[in-house]
Motif scaffolding. Structure first.
Motif, PDB file in Angstrom:
ATOM      1  N   THR A  77       0.840  -1.195   0.000  1.00  0.00           N
ATOM      2  CA  THR A  77       0.000   0.000   0.000  1.00  0.00           C
ATOM      3  C   THR A  77       0.874   1.244   0.000  1.00  0.00           C
ATOM      4  OG1 THR A  77      -0.115   0.052   2.406  1.00  0.00           O
ATOM      5  CG2 THR A  77      -1.871  -1.111   1.276  1.00  0.00           C
ATOM      6  N   SER A  78       0.338   2.305  -0.582  1.00  0.00           N
ATOM      7  CA  SER A  78       1.043   3.586  -0.529  1.00  0.00           C
ATOM      8  C   SER A  78       0.024   4.719  -0.558  1.00  0.00           C
ATOM      9  CB  SER A  78       2.030   3.730  -1.696  1.00  0.00           C
ATOM     10  OG  SER A  78       1.344   3.841  -2.920  1.00  0.00           O
ATOM     11  N   LYS A  86      -3.663  10.369  -3.095  1.00  0.00           N
ATOM     12  CA  LYS A  86      -3.720   9.178  -3.950  1.00  0.00           C
ATOM     13  C   LYS A  86      -3.420   7.958  -3.081  1.00  0.00           C
ATOM     14  CE  LYS A  86      -1.710   7.102  -8.102  1.00  0.00           C
ATOM     15  NZ  LYS A  86      -0.743   7.293  -9.191  1.00  0.00           N
ATOM     16  N   VAL A 120      -2.952   3.814  -3.207  1.00  0.00           N
ATOM     17  CA  VAL A 120      -2.710   2.670  -4.091  1.00  0.00           C
ATOM     18  C   VAL A 120      -2.576   1.420  -3.225  1.00  0.00           C
ATOM     19  CG1 VAL A 120      -1.182   1.633  -5.809  1.00  0.00           C
ATOM     20  CG2 VAL A 120      -1.558   4.108  -5.809  1.00  0.00           C
ATOM     21  N   GLY A 174      -1.919  -2.686  -3.706  1.00  0.00           N
ATOM     22  CA  GLY A 174      -1.493  -3.669  -4.696  1.00  0.00           C
ATOM     23  C   GLY A 174      -1.483  -5.074  -4.146  1.00  0.00           C
ATOM     24  N   PHE A 207      -6.155  -4.986  -7.102  1.00  0.00           N
ATOM     25  CA  PHE A 207      -5.427  -3.731  -7.209  1.00  0.00           C
ATOM     26  C   PHE A 207      -6.426  -2.579  -7.189  1.00  0.00           C
ATOM     27  CE2 PHE A 207      -2.720  -6.959  -8.935  1.00  0.00           C
ATOM     28  CZ  PHE A 207      -1.459  -6.607  -8.489  1.00  0.00           C
ATOM     29  N   VAL A 208      -6.158  -1.584  -6.344  1.00  0.00           N
ATOM     30  CA  VAL A 208      -7.051  -0.430  -6.202  1.00  0.00           C
ATOM     31  C   VAL A 208      -6.222   0.843  -6.295  1.00  0.00           C
ATOM     32  CG1 VAL A 208      -8.681   0.781  -4.693  1.00  0.00           C
ATOM     33  CG2 VAL A 208      -8.569  -1.721  -4.647  1.00  0.00           C
ATOM     34  N   THR A 209      -6.689   1.781  -7.104  1.00  0.00           N
ATOM     35  CA  THR A 209      -6.117   3.125  -7.135  1.00  0.00           C
ATOM     36  C   THR A 209      -7.262   4.095  -6.924  1.00  0.00           C
ATOM     37  OG1 THR A 209      -4.366   2.463  -8.670  1.00  0.00           O
ATOM     38  CG2 THR A 209      -4.826   4.816  -8.492  1.00  0.00           C
ATOM     39  N   ILE A 249      -8.328   8.236  -5.938  1.00  0.00           N
ATOM     40  CA  ILE A 249      -7.951   9.629  -5.767  1.00  0.00           C
ATOM     41  C   ILE A 249      -9.016  10.279  -4.883  1.00  0.00           C
ATOM     42  CG2 ILE A 249      -7.468  11.844  -6.889  1.00  0.00           C
ATOM     43  CD1 ILE A 249      -5.493   9.644  -7.689  1.00  0.00           C
ATOM     44  N   CYS A 275     -11.819   6.140  -8.816  1.00  0.00           N
ATOM     45  CA  CYS A 275     -11.425   4.857  -8.250  1.00  0.00           C
ATOM     46  C   CYS A 275     -11.369   3.825  -9.364  1.00  0.00           C
ATOM     47  CB  CYS A 275     -12.418   4.417  -7.173  1.00  0.00           C
ATOM     48  SG  CYS A 275     -11.929   2.896  -6.336  1.00  0.00           S
ATOM     49  N   ARG A 276     -10.299   3.047  -9.368  1.00  0.00           N
ATOM     50  CA  ARG A 276     -10.147   1.959 -10.350  1.00  0.00           C
ATOM     51  C   ARG A 276      -9.749   0.708  -9.577  1.00  0.00           C
ATOM     52  NH1 ARG A 276      -9.063   0.714 -15.752  1.00  0.00           N
ATOM     53  NH2 ARG A 276      -7.508  -0.915 -15.972  1.00  0.00           N
ATOM     54  N   THR A 277     -10.482  -0.375  -9.817  1.00  0.00           N
ATOM     55  CA  THR A 277     -10.230  -1.632  -9.117  1.00  0.00           C
ATOM     56  C   THR A 277     -10.208  -2.774 -10.118  1.00  0.00           C
ATOM     57  OG1 THR A 277     -11.418  -0.797  -7.198  1.00  0.00           O
ATOM     58  CG2 THR A 277     -11.063  -3.159  -7.295  1.00  0.00           C
TER      59      THR A 277
END
Length: 113
Positions: free
Chosen positions: A30-31, A41, A43, A45, A76-78, A80, A98-100
């Motif tokens: 994670t970050s 943001k 993230v 992974g 995986f999740v990104t 904002i 959000c993108r998963t």
């Protein structure tokens, strides 16, 4: 709990899923970073999730019920997060995007049939 029915070929399948219990969650990578002028943001992974549940299905031909274990991996999740200030200078947080994606889903059914 989830319930409903789906149309398949020769008839409907009525289903009910209940007693969903999350047994494991892993976030090995994670970050969090700041995006100037926008917000935060996040993230995640290669995450994974395991949960148990009770299920039953019924069609015009048969019915069955049992327990199931579901394992979802390679998630995986990104995301904002927008952090605007209101007129009084207080920060708020809202999901801007959000993108998963998930890679593998393993379902083990334990039924009567």
């Amino acid at each position: 709990d989830l319930s409903g029915y789906e149309k398949f070929g020769l008839g409907n399948v009525k289903y009910n899923i209940s007693g969903i219990h999350i047994t494991a969650v892993e976030f090995p990578s994670t970050s969090i970073s700041l995006i100037p002028g926008t917000g935060i943001k996040l993230v995640i992974g290669n995450a994974s999730l395991t949960f148990d549940m009770t299920w039953n299905i019924r069609t015009w031909m048969f019915k069955d019920s049992g327990r199931s274990t579901v394992y979802i991996s390679k998630v995986f999740v990104t995301a904002i997060l927008s952090t605007p200030l209101d007129h009084a200078g207080h920060a708020s947080i809202s999901l801007a995007s959000c993108r998963t994606t998930s890679g593998d889903i393993d379902i083990k059914l334990d039924g009567k049939s």
